[in-house]
Design a protein around this motif. Sequence first.
Motif, PDB file in Angstrom:
ATOM      1  N   GLY A   1     -18.188 -55.183 -54.353  1.00  0.00           N
ATOM      2  CA  GLY A   1     -18.526 -54.105 -53.423  1.00  0.00           C
ATOM      3  C   GLY A   1     -17.919 -52.783 -53.835  1.00  0.00           C
ATOM      4  N   LEU A   2     -16.632 -52.815 -54.242  1.00  0.00           N
ATOM      5  CA  LEU A   2     -15.966 -51.594 -54.709  1.00  0.00           C
ATOM      6  C   LEU A   2     -16.618 -51.071 -55.986  1.00  0.00           C
ATOM      7  CD1 LEU A   2     -13.735 -49.469 -54.953  1.00  0.00           C
ATOM      8  CD2 LEU A   2     -12.218 -51.246 -55.881  1.00  0.00           C
ATOM      9  N   ASN A   3     -16.836 -51.955 -56.954  1.00  0.00           N
ATOM     10  CA  ASN A   3     -17.451 -51.538 -58.220  1.00  0.00           C
ATOM     11  C   ASN A   3     -18.807 -50.885 -58.001  1.00  0.00           C
ATOM     12  OD1 ASN A   3     -15.269 -52.725 -59.533  1.00  0.00           O
ATOM     13  ND2 ASN A   3     -16.370 -54.588 -60.079  1.00  0.00           N
ATOM     14  N   SER A   4     -19.654 -51.569 -57.241  1.00  0.00           N
ATOM     15  CA  SER A   4     -21.039 -51.127 -57.107  1.00  0.00           C
ATOM     16  C   SER A   4     -21.172 -49.851 -56.267  1.00  0.00           C
ATOM     17  CB  SER A   4     -21.874 -52.250 -56.482  1.00  0.00           C
ATOM     18  OG  SER A   4     -23.250 -51.989 -56.630  1.00  0.00           O
ATOM     19  N   SER A   5     -20.432 -49.767 -55.156  1.00  0.00           N
ATOM     20  CA  SER A   5     -20.525 -48.565 -54.318  1.00  0.00           C
ATOM     21  C   SER A   5     -19.957 -47.347 -55.039  1.00  0.00           C
ATOM     22  CB  SER A   5     -19.798 -48.784 -52.981  1.00  0.00           C
ATOM     23  OG  SER A   5     -18.426 -49.071 -53.187  1.00  0.00           O
ATOM     24  N   SER A   6     -18.964 -47.565 -55.919  1.00  0.00           N
ATOM     25  CA  SER A   6     -18.396 -46.456 -56.685  1.00  0.00           C
ATOM     26  C   SER A   6     -19.379 -45.913 -57.714  1.00  0.00           C
ATOM     27  CB  SER A   6     -17.112 -46.901 -57.396  1.00  0.00           C
ATOM     28  OG  SER A   6     -16.113 -47.243 -56.465  1.00  0.00           O
ATOM     29  N   ASP A   7     -20.290 -46.762 -58.195  1.00  0.00           N
ATOM     30  CA  ASP A   7     -21.320 -46.289 -59.139  1.00  0.00           C
ATOM     31  C   ASP A   7     -22.118 -45.141 -58.524  1.00  0.00           C
ATOM     32  OD1 ASP A   7     -20.480 -48.315 -60.781  1.00  0.00           O
ATOM     33  OD2 ASP A   7     -22.205 -49.617 -60.405  1.00  0.00           O
ATOM     34  N   VAL A   8     -22.559 -45.349 -57.287  1.00  0.00           N
ATOM     35  CA  VAL A   8     -23.330 -44.317 -56.587  1.00  0.00           C
ATOM     36  C   VAL A   8     -22.446 -43.130 -56.243  1.00  0.00           C
ATOM     37  CG1 VAL A   8     -24.784 -43.803 -54.588  1.00  0.00           C
ATOM     38  CG2 VAL A   8     -24.867 -46.068 -55.621  1.00  0.00           C
ATOM     39  N   LEU A   9     -21.236 -43.423 -55.776  1.00  0.00           N
ATOM     40  CA  LEU A   9     -20.328 -42.355 -55.349  1.00  0.00           C
ATOM     41  C   LEU A   9     -20.037 -41.382 -56.491  1.00  0.00           C
ATOM     42  CD1 LEU A   9     -18.549 -41.439 -52.896  1.00  0.00           C
ATOM     43  CD2 LEU A   9     -16.662 -42.620 -54.023  1.00  0.00           C
ATOM     44  N   TYR A  10     -19.696 -41.908 -57.662  1.00  0.00           N
ATOM     45  CA  TYR A  10     -19.353 -41.043 -58.790  1.00  0.00           C
ATOM     46  C   TYR A  10     -20.576 -40.296 -59.320  1.00  0.00           C
ATOM     47  CZ  TYR A  10     -14.819 -43.428 -58.855  1.00  0.00           C
ATOM     48  OH  TYR A  10     -13.578 -43.922 -58.510  1.00  0.00           O
ATOM     49  N   THR A  11     -21.728 -40.945 -59.280  1.00  0.00           N
ATOM     50  CA  THR A  11     -22.968 -40.261 -59.678  1.00  0.00           C
ATOM     51  C   THR A  11     -23.271 -39.109 -58.730  1.00  0.00           C
ATOM     52  OG1 THR A  11     -23.870 -42.310 -60.624  1.00  0.00           O
ATOM     53  CG2 THR A  11     -25.440 -40.571 -60.105  1.00  0.00           C
ATOM     54  N   ALA A  12     -23.059 -39.349 -57.431  1.00  0.00           N
ATOM     55  CA  ALA A  12     -23.277 -38.302 -56.428  1.00  0.00           C
ATOM     56  C   ALA A  12     -22.283 -37.154 -56.599  1.00  0.00           C
ATOM     57  CB  ALA A  12     -23.179 -38.884 -55.024  1.00  0.00           C
ATOM     58  N   ILE A  13     -21.021 -37.481 -56.909  1.00  0.00           N
ATOM     59  CA  ILE A  13     -20.004 -36.447 -57.139  1.00  0.00           C
ATOM     60  C   ILE A  13     -20.444 -35.520 -58.259  1.00  0.00           C
ATOM     61  CG2 ILE A  13     -17.667 -36.035 -58.033  1.00  0.00           C
ATOM     62  CD1 ILE A  13     -16.797 -38.601 -56.598  1.00  0.00           C
ATOM     63  N   ALA A  14     -20.902 -36.111 -59.368  1.00  0.00           N
ATOM     64  CA  ALA A  14     -21.329 -35.314 -60.522  1.00  0.00           C
ATOM     65  C   ALA A  14     -22.508 -34.418 -60.170  1.00  0.00           C
ATOM     66  CB  ALA A  14     -21.690 -36.232 -61.690  1.00  0.00           C
ATOM     67  N   ASP A  15     -23.463 -34.956 -59.378  1.00  0.00           N
ATOM     68  CA  ASP A  15     -24.642 -34.188 -59.006  1.00  0.00           C
ATOM     69  C   ASP A  15     -24.283 -33.022 -58.079  1.00  0.00           C
ATOM     70  OD1 ASP A  15     -27.801 -34.510 -59.098  1.00  0.00           O
ATOM     71  OD2 ASP A  15     -27.278 -33.914 -57.051  1.00  0.00           O
ATOM     72  N   ILE A  16     -23.442 -33.293 -57.073  1.00  0.00           N
ATOM     73  CA  ILE A  16     -23.025 -32.248 -56.126  1.00  0.00           C
ATOM     74  C   ILE A  16     -22.207 -31.176 -56.847  1.00  0.00           C
ATOM     75  CG2 ILE A  16     -21.628 -31.768 -54.073  1.00  0.00           C
ATOM     76  CD1 ILE A  16     -22.332 -34.646 -53.150  1.00  0.00           C
ATOM     77  N   ARG A  17     -21.311 -31.614 -57.739  1.00  0.00           N
ATOM     78  CA  ARG A  17     -20.483 -30.675 -58.506  1.00  0.00           C
ATOM     79  C   ARG A  17     -21.347 -29.757 -59.366  1.00  0.00           C
ATOM     80  NH1 ARG A  17     -18.807 -31.249 -63.783  1.00  0.00           N
ATOM     81  NH2 ARG A  17     -17.001 -30.002 -64.442  1.00  0.00           N
ATOM     82  N   GLU A  18     -22.340 -30.343 -60.016  1.00  0.00           N
ATOM     83  CA  GLU A  18     -23.234 -29.559 -60.887  1.00  0.00           C
ATOM     84  C   GLU A  18     -23.989 -28.507 -60.076  1.00  0.00           C
ATOM     85  OE1 GLU A  18     -25.245 -28.172 -64.221  1.00  0.00           O
ATOM     86  OE2 GLU A  18     -23.480 -29.484 -64.100  1.00  0.00           O
ATOM     87  N   LYS A  19     -24.498 -28.889 -58.909  1.00  0.00           N
ATOM     88  CA  LYS A  19     -25.244 -27.966 -58.057  1.00  0.00           C
ATOM     89  C   LYS A  19     -24.330 -26.860 -57.518  1.00  0.00           C
ATOM     90  CE  LYS A  19     -28.717 -31.364 -56.649  1.00  0.00           C
ATOM     91  NZ  LYS A  19     -29.164 -32.289 -55.580  1.00  0.00           N
ATOM     92  N   ARG A  20     -23.064 -27.220 -57.214  1.00  0.00           N
ATOM     93  CA  ARG A  20     -22.125 -26.218 -56.722  1.00  0.00           C
ATOM     94  C   ARG A  20     -21.791 -25.222 -57.813  1.00  0.00           C
ATOM     95  NH1 ARG A  20     -16.660 -25.673 -56.709  1.00  0.00           N
ATOM     96  NH2 ARG A  20     -16.370 -27.660 -57.766  1.00  0.00           N
ATOM     97  N   LEU A  21     -21.583 -25.700 -59.041  1.00  0.00           N
ATOM     98  CA  LEU A  21     -21.273 -24.811 -60.153  1.00  0.00           C
ATOM     99  C   LEU A  21     -22.438 -23.884 -60.470  1.00  0.00           C
ATOM    100  CD1 LEU A  21     -19.366 -27.229 -62.565  1.00  0.00           C
ATOM    101  CD2 LEU A  21     -18.394 -25.432 -61.140  1.00  0.00           C
ATOM    102  N   ARG A  22     -23.662 -24.410 -60.370  1.00  0.00           N
ATOM    103  CA  ARG A  22     -24.849 -23.579 -60.633  1.00  0.00           C
ATOM    104  C   ARG A  22     -25.000 -22.513 -59.553  1.00  0.00           C
ATOM    105  NH1 ARG A  22     -29.862 -27.480 -61.618  1.00  0.00           N
ATOM    106  NH2 ARG A  22     -28.481 -28.989 -60.676  1.00  0.00           N
ATOM    107  N   GLY A  23     -24.610 -22.886 -58.313  1.00  0.00           N
ATOM    108  CA  GLY A  23     -24.705 -21.911 -57.219  1.00  0.00           C
ATOM    109  C   GLY A  23     -23.719 -20.781 -57.335  1.00  0.00           C
ATOM    110  N   GLN A  24     -22.593 -21.017 -58.054  1.00  0.00           N
ATOM    111  CA  GLN A  24     -21.578 -19.978 -58.219  1.00  0.00           C
ATOM    112  C   GLN A  24     -21.944 -18.988 -59.322  1.00  0.00           C
ATOM    113  OE1 GLN A  24     -17.941 -22.138 -58.926  1.00  0.00           O
ATOM    114  NE2 GLN A  24     -17.650 -22.652 -56.751  1.00  0.00           N
ATOM    115  N   LYS A  25     -22.879 -19.381 -60.194  1.00  0.00           N
ATOM    116  CA  LYS A  25     -23.238 -18.508 -61.329  1.00  0.00           C
ATOM    117  C   LYS A  25     -24.192 -17.402 -60.882  1.00  0.00           C
ATOM    118  CE  LYS A  25     -22.581 -21.946 -64.957  1.00  0.00           C
ATOM    119  NZ  LYS A  25     -23.224 -22.712 -66.034  1.00  0.00           N
TER     120      LYS A  25
END
Length: 406
Positions: free
Chosen positions: A382-406
């Motif tokens: 459960g920890l392994n699998s839910s973290s797969d989505v969590l970390y993928t979501a973190i990367a996506d949100i971070r990328e969108k936030r960085l693009r919004g700051q440019k």
Amino acid sequence: MKDLIKKWNSISLIKRIICGLIIGLVLGLVVPQASVISILGTMFVGALKGIAPLLVFFLVMSALCHMKSGQKTNLKFIIILYMVGNLVSAFVAVIACRLFPVTLTFTDSVSATDITPPSGIAEVLTNLLNNLVKNPVDSIVNANYIGILFWAVIFGIALKHANKGTKDALENISDATATAVQWIINCAPFGIMGLIFSTISEQGLDALLSYGKLILVLVGSMAVVIFIINPVIVFIFTKQNPFPLVFTCLKESFITAFFTRSSAANIPVNMELCKKLGLDEDTYSISIPLGATINMAGAAITISVMALSTAHTLDIHVDFLTSIILCVLAALSAAGASGVAGGSLLLIPMACSLFGVPNDVAMQAVGVGFIIGVIQDSCETGLNSSSDVLYTAIADIREKRLRGQK
């Protein structure tokens, strides 16, 4: 019948799963001899495992052949998150074992002693690399996700210059496979009812009580990662309240992974969740199956706790520096756990060898791991699998936030 199916689908999947869980629990306690109910669980896990390799192969291949030149993904950052997650989880396990040392009661286990564990980290990583280049058809048949990813990437890049008709055909196959996955996921309440019935009727609740403290240390360490470490990582990189995302991943991914006890079987569930979260398909189509292979925070915790508990049982003093080395070893070997038959439990002897523990004693620790596997493996997956989505979501949100700051 059509109206009945429509009404069934209108109910929240989580509510349906909870109902299936409760019914399976009650049936397991009241009529444990009705073994036919467990077939539902076997069929559900089998269907997910069967469709997942095809989903990954066609989804990755379709995504890559449609990818435009210069289009960016966040895979490098996600892989870093995966490895940091493994390392930090191992460190949490080390702290937990220092605060709450556990003494094991060793028992011989036929299922443990019949299997030969890997001799070292080099063998684990060699197995992983060998799986990379295995026959693509063999990889799909045997659900070798490292091999599936490798060949899907090769074919996807090779098809970038194919004509539009070929690309559209691949996309149609990918969409059809995703639809089949959705149909299977809708059967999750019946599958989980069968799985929980099988667990309760075969294992019972009494068999686990004698290992209560060990289970508490393992599950407690995993809980710290889920409710403290992961939210901190989310906040650092997204600058948002982390708990809505964390609880969404737990609700949608952790629950099914807990009962299927298979990261591979949960790949379709995670793919669907990523789609629901609006994440970049070109990224999650690769990061989710890759995470099912190398993102093993739960395995890192299991390896560390079991190795340190074995050392404590034998009165072997483990200094802090050696504990740090154990963290690195556990993080790296956990990333290769899927390439070894038996998963994380068979990596325990390798970690025990760091403290000079004899192999026959270490294999008894593996036997203890098999006994508590009903809870340990469920929480770990459960920890392994839910973290797969969590970390993928973190990367996506971070990328969108960085693009919004440019």
